[in-house]
Structure formats: structure tokens, C-alpha cells
Motif scaffolding. Structure first.
Motif, PDB file in Angstrom:
ATOM      1  N   GLU A 159      -1.218  -3.224  10.440  1.00  0.00           N
ATOM      2  CA  GLU A 159      -0.397  -4.794  10.649  1.00  0.00           C
ATOM      3  C   GLU A 159       1.007  -4.642  10.559  1.00  0.00           C
ATOM      4  O   GLU A 159       1.873  -4.675  11.555  1.00  0.00           O
ATOM      5  CB  GLU A 159      -0.408  -5.978   9.418  1.00  0.00           C
ATOM      6  N   VAL A 160       1.952  -3.699   9.919  1.00  0.00           N
ATOM      7  CA  VAL A 160       3.065  -3.164   9.959  1.00  0.00           C
ATOM      8  C   VAL A 160       3.235  -2.804  10.580  1.00  0.00           C
ATOM      9  O   VAL A 160       4.578  -2.329  11.237  1.00  0.00           O
ATOM     10  CB  VAL A 160       3.638  -2.958   7.889  1.00  0.00           C
ATOM     11  N   MET A 161       2.522  -1.363  11.122  1.00  0.00           N
ATOM     12  CA  MET A 161       3.534  -0.389  12.023  1.00  0.00           C
ATOM     13  C   MET A 161       3.526  -1.248  13.395  1.00  0.00           C
ATOM     14  O   MET A 161       3.972  -1.267  14.199  1.00  0.00           O
ATOM     15  CB  MET A 161       2.228   0.562  12.447  1.00  0.00           C
ATOM     16  N   LEU A 162       2.564  -2.219  13.714  1.00  0.00           N
ATOM     17  CA  LEU A 162       2.144  -3.196  14.825  1.00  0.00           C
ATOM     18  C   LEU A 162       3.904  -3.962  14.735  1.00  0.00           C
ATOM     19  O   LEU A 162       4.160  -4.374  15.818  1.00  0.00           O
ATOM     20  CB  LEU A 162       0.906  -3.704  15.066  1.00  0.00           C
ATOM     21  N   GLU A 163       4.046  -4.957  13.244  1.00  0.00           N
ATOM     22  CA  GLU A 163       5.502  -5.343  13.702  1.00  0.00           C
ATOM     23  C   GLU A 163       6.743  -4.674  13.715  1.00  0.00           C
ATOM     24  O   GLU A 163       7.232  -4.975  14.644  1.00  0.00           O
ATOM     25  CB  GLU A 163       5.322  -5.298  11.802  1.00  0.00           C
ATOM     26  N   GLY A 164       5.779  -2.994  13.445  1.00  0.00           N
ATOM     27  CA  GLY A 164       7.402  -2.388  14.067  1.00  0.00           C
ATOM     28  C   GLY A 164       7.224  -2.060  15.698  1.00  0.00           C
ATOM     29  O   GLY A 164       7.486  -1.911  16.316  1.00  0.00           O
ATOM     30  N   TYR A 243      -4.760 -10.071   0.269  1.00  0.00           N
ATOM     31  CA  TYR A 243      -4.664  -8.918   1.152  1.00  0.00           C
ATOM     32  C   TYR A 243      -3.156  -9.203   1.925  1.00  0.00           C
ATOM     33  O   TYR A 243      -2.726  -8.434   2.166  1.00  0.00           O
ATOM     34  CB  TYR A 243      -5.204  -9.719   3.031  1.00  0.00           C
ATOM     35  N   TRP A 244      -2.545 -10.336   1.839  1.00  0.00           N
ATOM     36  CA  TRP A 244      -1.403 -10.871   1.868  1.00  0.00           C
ATOM     37  C   TRP A 244      -0.193 -10.323   1.236  1.00  0.00           C
ATOM     38  O   TRP A 244       0.917  -9.804   2.079  1.00  0.00           O
ATOM     39  CB  TRP A 244      -0.306 -12.242   2.290  1.00  0.00           C
ATOM     40  N   GLU A 245      -0.513  -9.890   0.248  1.00  0.00           N
ATOM     41  CA  GLU A 245       0.332  -8.992  -0.916  1.00  0.00           C
ATOM     42  C   GLU A 245       0.143  -7.793  -0.430  1.00  0.00           C
ATOM     43  O   GLU A 245       1.293  -7.078  -0.575  1.00  0.00           O
ATOM     44  CB  GLU A 245      -0.386  -9.220  -2.283  1.00  0.00           C
ATOM     45  N   LEU A 246      -1.041  -7.455  -0.026  1.00  0.00           N
ATOM     46  CA  LEU A 246      -1.135  -5.449   0.885  1.00  0.00           C
ATOM     47  C   LEU A 246      -0.473  -5.687   1.824  1.00  0.00           C
ATOM     48  O   LEU A 246       0.319  -4.513   1.575  1.00  0.00           O
ATOM     49  CB  LEU A 246      -2.469  -5.845   1.139  1.00  0.00           C
ATOM     50  N   VAL A 247       0.319  -6.390   2.625  1.00  0.00           N
ATOM     51  CA  VAL A 247       0.587  -6.240   3.893  1.00  0.00           C
ATOM     52  C   VAL A 247       2.595  -6.506   3.330  1.00  0.00           C
ATOM     53  O   VAL A 247       3.198  -5.772   3.828  1.00  0.00           O
ATOM     54  CB  VAL A 247       0.956  -8.129   4.822  1.00  0.00           C
ATOM     55  N   LYS A 248       2.911  -6.994   2.550  1.00  0.00           N
ATOM     56  CA  LYS A 248       4.022  -7.041   1.760  1.00  0.00           C
ATOM     57  C   LYS A 248       4.449  -5.284   1.500  1.00  0.00           C
ATOM     58  O   LYS A 248       5.426  -5.253   1.450  1.00  0.00           O
ATOM     59  CB  LYS A 248       4.548  -7.963   0.473  1.00  0.00           C
ATOM     60  N   LEU A 249       3.025  -4.974   0.537  1.00  0.00           N
ATOM     61  CA  LEU A 249       3.195  -3.579   0.328  1.00  0.00           C
ATOM     62  C   LEU A 249       3.598  -2.488   0.871  1.00  0.00           C
ATOM     63  O   LEU A 249       4.390  -1.708   0.559  1.00  0.00           O
ATOM     64  CB  LEU A 249       1.961  -3.451  -1.131  1.00  0.00           C
ATOM     65  N   ALA A 250       2.725  -3.242   1.562  1.00  0.00           N
ATOM     66  CA  ALA A 250       2.740  -2.213   2.825  1.00  0.00           C
ATOM     67  C   ALA A 250       3.996  -1.618   3.702  1.00  0.00           C
ATOM     68  O   ALA A 250       4.288  -1.041   4.442  1.00  0.00           O
ATOM     69  CB  ALA A 250       1.952  -2.175   3.941  1.00  0.00           C
ATOM     70  N   ARG A 251       4.573  -2.928   3.929  1.00  0.00           N
ATOM     71  CA  ARG A 251       6.562  -2.837   4.281  1.00  0.00           C
ATOM     72  C   ARG A 251       6.351  -2.080   3.764  1.00  0.00           C
ATOM     73  O   ARG A 251       7.542  -1.460   4.061  1.00  0.00           O
ATOM     74  CB  ARG A 251       6.642  -4.411   4.932  1.00  0.00           C
ATOM     75  N   VAL A 252       6.813  -2.293   2.157  1.00  0.00           N
ATOM     76  CA  VAL A 252       8.050  -1.036   1.489  1.00  0.00           C
ATOM     77  C   VAL A 252       7.304   0.269   1.965  1.00  0.00           C
ATOM     78  O   VAL A 252       7.847   1.782   1.949  1.00  0.00           O
ATOM     79  CB  VAL A 252       6.957  -1.887   0.171  1.00  0.00           C
ATOM     80  N   ALA A 253       6.202   0.259   1.815  1.00  0.00           N
ATOM     81  CA  ALA A 253       5.575   2.207   1.674  1.00  0.00           C
ATOM     82  C   ALA A 253       5.995   2.568   2.993  1.00  0.00           C
ATOM     83  O   ALA A 253       6.038   3.464   3.059  1.00  0.00           O
ATOM     84  CB  ALA A 253       3.852   1.583   1.959  1.00  0.00           C
ATOM     85  N   LYS A 254       5.622   1.340   4.625  1.00  0.00           N
ATOM     86  CA  LYS A 254       6.082   2.311   5.012  1.00  0.00           C
ATOM     87  C   LYS A 254       8.163   2.723   5.835  1.00  0.00           C
ATOM     88  O   LYS A 254       8.457   2.732   6.079  1.00  0.00           O
ATOM     89  CB  LYS A 254       6.130   0.907   6.381  1.00  0.00           C
ATOM     90  N   GLU A 255       8.577   1.549   4.575  1.00  0.00           N
ATOM     91  CA  GLU A 255      10.113   1.603   5.030  1.00  0.00           C
ATOM     92  C   GLU A 255      10.387   3.367   3.932  1.00  0.00           C
ATOM     93  O   GLU A 255      10.947   4.505   4.235  1.00  0.00           O
ATOM     94  CB  GLU A 255      11.097   0.932   4.257  1.00  0.00           C
ATOM     95  N   ALA A 257       8.311   5.741   3.676  1.00  0.00           N
ATOM     96  CA  ALA A 257       7.365   6.987   3.792  1.00  0.00           C
ATOM     97  C   ALA A 257       8.502   6.926   5.760  1.00  0.00           C
ATOM     98  O   ALA A 257       8.558   8.596   5.643  1.00  0.00           O
ATOM     99  CB  ALA A 257       6.256   6.618   4.917  1.00  0.00           C
ATOM    100  N   GLU A 258       8.949   6.191   6.182  1.00  0.00           N
ATOM    101  CA  GLU A 258       9.953   6.910   6.973  1.00  0.00           C
ATOM    102  C   GLU A 258      11.790   7.492   6.184  1.00  0.00           C
ATOM    103  O   GLU A 258      11.799   7.931   6.944  1.00  0.00           O
ATOM    104  CB  GLU A 258      10.258   5.010   7.827  1.00  0.00           C
ATOM    105  N   LYS A 259      11.651   6.739   5.370  1.00  0.00           N
ATOM    106  CA  LYS A 259      12.937   7.590   4.891  1.00  0.00           C
ATOM    107  C   LYS A 259      12.589   8.913   4.161  1.00  0.00           C
ATOM    108  O   LYS A 259      13.375   9.532   4.324  1.00  0.00           O
ATOM    109  CB  LYS A 259      13.539   6.894   3.981  1.00  0.00           C
TER     110      LYS A 259
END
Length: 261
Positions: A159-164, A243-255, A257-259
Motif C-alpha cells: 500500500e505504501v509503495m503504491l502511494e509512492g 492494519y491502519w497502524e501497520l500502514v503508518k509503520l510501513a510509511r516509516v519503514a519505507k522512508e 529503507a530509502e535512506k
């Protein structure tokens, strides 16, 4: 006397195949739902053996020859089949059109990414939609709770990858790997000709295969971090993150990972 049951299905790597129930269950399954056409459907009233005939049709078609996987997801053309189409094409032969609701993929970012993987039809039969087809009833359901937990992590990462993707993120590949990927694709084609599966699935291009690797690598980087974050959330709060908390955490995880690239 043991009864041997066979299941026909569509897989991206080996195209359409048949397997025993035991072989089917050995493959990783998150959730299995057994659906049956309603007994009061006019087609079933006229021919109670219709589901059996549809199953036989699908089974014999697989046995009769190779069926390529349909990466384009064209549910109207049955010369190639994707997973949903294995069932819909069989029932269509006997007057039942499954998937009363067809999915429309309208998100520009998602369409762009799916196009990179070879999808050409964005009005199609998505597997999970069959559960809501009013022509069917649920007979049985099985799920693996531990595996579903991992699936929630996978979904949150996706979901967060698709947001990207909606913000312009691209699926990349290392261009210097393309010549090698084309050689591997050629080898895969030769294996396909003799009925075997190659490293790159039939119908998938070398560039799509490299983009798939890029997606998998980025997805894993997010889920690895997300799993640790979810465990910490549970330790801190005393319950697993919804799940909605997982998405929030996934956004942080994505950031993160990119850094770390």
C-alpha cells in the motif's frame, strides 16, 4: 479406497497446471475458500451436474496442451489464462458467467506499475472479487493465522509503495543486467518449448523480470523493518497493531529503507 482429486489452476511461473489436493496444499496458502454455485440458479436447476462438467472442462483443457499465462489479464480472450480466468472460462462454457462485478483499476500509479509487468487490461476479474459474486455460496473456508499476519505486513508494504507510485515513484532495473536477463529469457523460451518452466515465466519480458526483482527487493526492505516495528508496537501497547497502524509503520519503514540505499 483413496480418492484422487485434481485441481486446475493458473500460476505465473508454470502457466496452467493440474495438481492433486495434496500437491495444491503444499504450496503456500494464506486462505482457501471453497465456493459453489447456488442451487437455485436456473442453470443449476436445469443441470445439477454443471459444476462437475465445468471442472472436467478445465481439467481436460490443461491435459490437452500447454496454456500460457495471461499477463495482459484479458479475461475475454481464453487462448491464454490467468488465475481467475481458469474458473470463469470453464463455467462460461456452460452458461454461467462468474464475476458479477468486474474490477476497474483506475489509479494512474498502479496502472503504470502494472503496465511495467505486462498488464494491458485494467477492467478485469480480480480473484478476491469472486467471494462477493451473488451467484455463489461459501461452502468452507480455511486460513493460516500466522501466514495471514505476514500477509498483512505484505499488504501494508504494498500500500505504501503504491502511494509512492501515485507520487511518481518508478520501478527501476540495472541496465547493465539487461543483456544477461535477455539470455536468461532466451533459455526460458527454450525450456517452455519442451514443456518446462524457465527462470523467467512465459509471457514476461526480460525488462519486466528485472522490474519485478526491483519491486521484490524494495518490498522486502520495507517488510523486514515493518516486522520489527510491529513487534515493538505490540510490546509497547500490549496488542498487535491493527492494519491502519501497520500502514503508518510501513510509511516509516519505507522512508528508512530509502535512506539506507
Amino acid at each position: 479406497m483413496p480418492i484422487r482429486s485434481d485441481i486446475s489452476s493458473g500460476k505465473t511461473r508454470i502457466s496452467s497446471c493440474d495438481a492433486t489436493v495434496e500437491e495444491y496444499l503444499k504450496d503456500k496458502k494464506l486462505r482457501i475458500m471453497l465456493l459453489r454455485p447456488r442451487a437455485d440458479l436456473p442453470q443449476i436447476v436445469n443441470d445439477p451436474m454443471l459444476p462437475h462438467k465445468a471442472a472436467e472442462f478445465a481439467f481436460h483443457r490443461v491435459k490437452e496442451g500447454h496454456i500460457p499465462y495471461d499477463f495482459a489479464m484479458d479475461y475475454k480472450d481464453h487462448s491464454k489464462l490467468f488465475c481467475s480466468e481458469v474458473a470463469s472460462a470453464a463455467y462460461e462454457q456452460f452458461g454461467i458467467r462468474l464475476w458479477a462485478g468486474i474490477s476497474h483499476i483506475s489509479s494512474p500509479g498502479l496502472r503504470k506499475w502494472l503496465s511495467a509487468f505486462g498488464v494491458r487490461h485494467f477492467e478485469t476479474q480480480e480473484p478476491s472479487d469472486l467471494e462477493y459474486d451473488p451467484q455463489l455460496v461459501v461452502v468452507a473456508e480455511w486460513r493460516d493465522q500466522a501466514t495471514l499476519k505476514k500477509d498483512h505486513y505484505d499488504n501494508a508494504a504494498t500500500e505504501v509503495m503504491l502511494e509512492g507510485a501515485e507520487k511518481g515513484d518508478e520501478l527501476h532495473y540495472q541496465r547493465y543486467l539487461l543483456p544477461l536477463a535477455r539470455i536468461v529469457k532466451g533459455y526460458s523460451v527454450l525450456l517452455n518449448l519442451v514443456g518446462k518452466a524457465g527462470p523467467i515465466p512465459e509471457g514476461m519480458s526480460a525488462t519486466a523480470a528485472l522490474r519485478t526483482q526491483d519491486y521484490d527487493k524494495r518490498h522486502k526492505a520495507i517488510t523486514d523493518r515493518l516486522s520489527i516495528m510491529a513487534d515493538k508496537f505490540k510490546a509497547d501497547h500490549g496488542y498487535a497493531p491493527p492494519y491502519w497502524e501497520l500502514v503508518k509503520l510501513a510509511r516509516v519503514a519505507k522512508e528508512e529503507a530509502e535512506k539506507s540505499k
